[in-house]
Structure formats: C-alpha cells, structure tokens
Design an enzyme around this catalytic site. Structure first.
Site, mmCIF file in Angstrom:
data_model
loop_
_atom_site.group_PDB
_atom_site.id
_atom_site.type_symbol
_atom_site.label_atom_id
_atom_site.label_comp_id
_atom_site.label_asym_id
_atom_site.label_seq_id
_atom_site.Cartn_x
_atom_site.Cartn_y
_atom_site.Cartn_z
ATOM 1 N N CYS A 137 32.459 58.601 57.577
ATOM 2 C CA CYS A 137 32.225 58.776 59.002
ATOM 3 C C CYS A 137 33.015 60.227 59.325
ATOM 4 O O CYS A 137 32.386 60.985 59.511
ATOM 5 C CB CYS A 137 32.899 57.547 58.932
ATOM 6 S SG CYS A 137 32.133 56.990 60.356
ATOM 7 N N HIS A 145 30.453 53.777 55.259
ATOM 8 C CA HIS A 145 31.508 53.390 54.796
ATOM 9 C C HIS A 145 32.127 52.172 53.628
ATOM 10 O O HIS A 145 31.448 51.324 53.678
ATOM 11 C CB HIS A 145 32.955 52.633 56.214
ATOM 12 C CG HIS A 145 32.991 53.211 57.103
ATOM 13 N ND1 HIS A 145 34.496 53.594 57.217
ATOM 14 C CD2 HIS A 145 32.271 53.201 58.540
ATOM 15 C CE1 HIS A 145 34.024 54.526 58.844
ATOM 16 N NE2 HIS A 145 32.990 53.493 59.281
ATOM 17 N N GLU A 192 34.529 51.455 52.061
ATOM 18 C CA GLU A 192 35.930 51.324 52.178
ATOM 19 C C GLU A 192 35.962 50.378 53.351
ATOM 20 O O GLU A 192 36.798 48.819 52.907
ATOM 21 C CB GLU A 192 36.627 52.126 52.673
ATOM 22 C CG GLU A 192 37.158 51.988 53.877
ATOM 23 C CD GLU A 192 36.184 53.592 54.679
ATOM 24 O OE1 GLU A 192 36.568 53.116 55.811
ATOM 25 O OE2 GLU A 192 35.368 53.822 53.977
#
Length: 227
Positions: free
Chosen positions: A94, A172, A174
């Site tokens: 990002c 993302h 994560e």
C-alpha cells in the site's frame, strides 16, 4: 532470514487493540516462513543503522500520502534507493508500494476514481487473486525499472516488480477479513469514505480471499533473493 520492518504508520486503535500494529499483522502473515523480525518505526523517526542491518526489508502501509511533506518521507526515499542498489530484497504494501515507486522515479496521486475499500480482485499475470484494499492514492506512473505483475480495472499498477530486488502490492495481504471488520468499525462512519463503499465492503467481509497466496508469493520472493 532477518527482515527489517519499516513501519510507516500505525493501525487504528481498535485494530491495534485486537490485532496489533502493522508489524504484528505482518509477522502473523509470515508465520511459518522462518523469518525473524526487527521493527523500525520510521514514521516516529526510528531508523536502522543502514540498509545492511537486515537481510531483507518490508515497507508497511500508512495513513499518510507518499507525496506529503512529513519528516520521514525523504529519508525513507533515500533508504529505499540504497536498498535498490544493494543485494537486499524489499517488499512494500500500500503506502510501501507507493513510496517505493515514488523514490525510484514514479508518480503517486489521489486517484480520480476514488477509494478502494475491502475485497478487490486483481489479475496476477493470468491468475485472479482477491484480497482486501484500503486506499485512494495510487501509482499513476510507474518507474521505468518497474514491471506490472498485477492489475485491475480500478488499479492499473496493482503490483510491481523491480527485477529481483523489489516486489510491491497496492492491496493488503496482511489485512484478513477479521482485521478488516475492525477497520470498518473504526473508520466506517468517517465521511471521507463513501457509504456505498463501506456497505459493499461489509457485504463481502465473510467472503474467502486469497491473501495467503499473496503472502506466500512475498515470502518466497524475499527468501529467493536473500543475500
């Protein structure tokens, strides 16, 4: 393999309380890959000694824009260029994706098409992978050394690879659906995010994603290109 996490921002309080800061999200994402980690809060002016301090680097997300005038931006760009010229691999997510592109000659802007919130699907060189996004800024002009490895109708430069040195993604991996739920709870009423986008993200928050595929891709890139 020792990974240095360059933390460029912090997760919202609710997310932090339930899941941890960005570094915790990434160490959890890479669980089982055999990495050790040291976090450097560069957003708070905490820096590694140099780019050789770790075997590989990870640049996190941030609420800040890569083009904004914050004290950590220029030193981070210099650090990125040093890694780019070294034998250390680096990944960026990002804001990390954006600041790496900017440091290496690309352009980052607020995207005229608006925000991406929640589940998005990207074409990774012929393979469709879906995972969670949260951004308005995009790399609108990629560096000459960057190759597009993922794209979508909303985000042309969704993932970029710089030979065997750097691999970055706009979305993302994560941010699992459980983490996204708390992001939506923490930020969903903020008027800068269109209500329709928030509701669409909530509607898909239980839909399985492919973040684990992207996480494995990033982990293998780091290990395959370790010094």
């Amino acid at each position: 393999m020792h990974i240095g996490i360059l933390q460029c921002g912090h997760t919202p309080d609710l997310v932090n309380a339930n899941h941890g800061d960005f570094d915790a999200l990434f160490t959890r994402m890479f669980d089982g890959e055999g990495f050790s980690f040291t976090t450097f809060n560069v957003v708070d002016d905490e820096w590694p000694e140099d780019h050789l301090t770790a075997d590989g680097w990870l640049v996190t997300g941030s609420k800040h824009g890569a083009y904004e005038d914050h004290a950590f931006i220029r030193p981070l760009e210099e650090f990125i260029r040093a890694v780019d010229q070294s034998d250390r691999p680096m990944v960026g997510i990002c804001f990390g994706h954006q600041i790496i592109a900017q440091a290496l000659g690309g352009t980052v802007e607020k995207f005229a098409g608006g925000w991406a919130v929640g589940r998005h699907t990207y074409d990774f060189e012929g393979t469709a992978l879906s995972f969670n996004a949260w951004h308005q800024d995009q790399v609108v002009k990629r560096p000459e050394t960057a190759k597009v490895v993922a794209t979508s109708s909303f985000c042309e430069n969704a993932a970029l690879r710089y030979e065997d040195r750097i691999l970055t993604t706009q979305a993302h991996p994560e941010i699992t659906n459980a983490v996204l739920q708390d992001y939506l709870a923490a930020r969903g009423t903020d008027p800068q995010y269109p209500t329709a986008l928030i509701e669409q993200a909530k509607a898909h928050v239980d839909t399985p994603n492919d973040e684990w595929v992207v996480a494995r891709m990033l982990a293998h890139f780091l290990k395959d290109n370790a010094p």
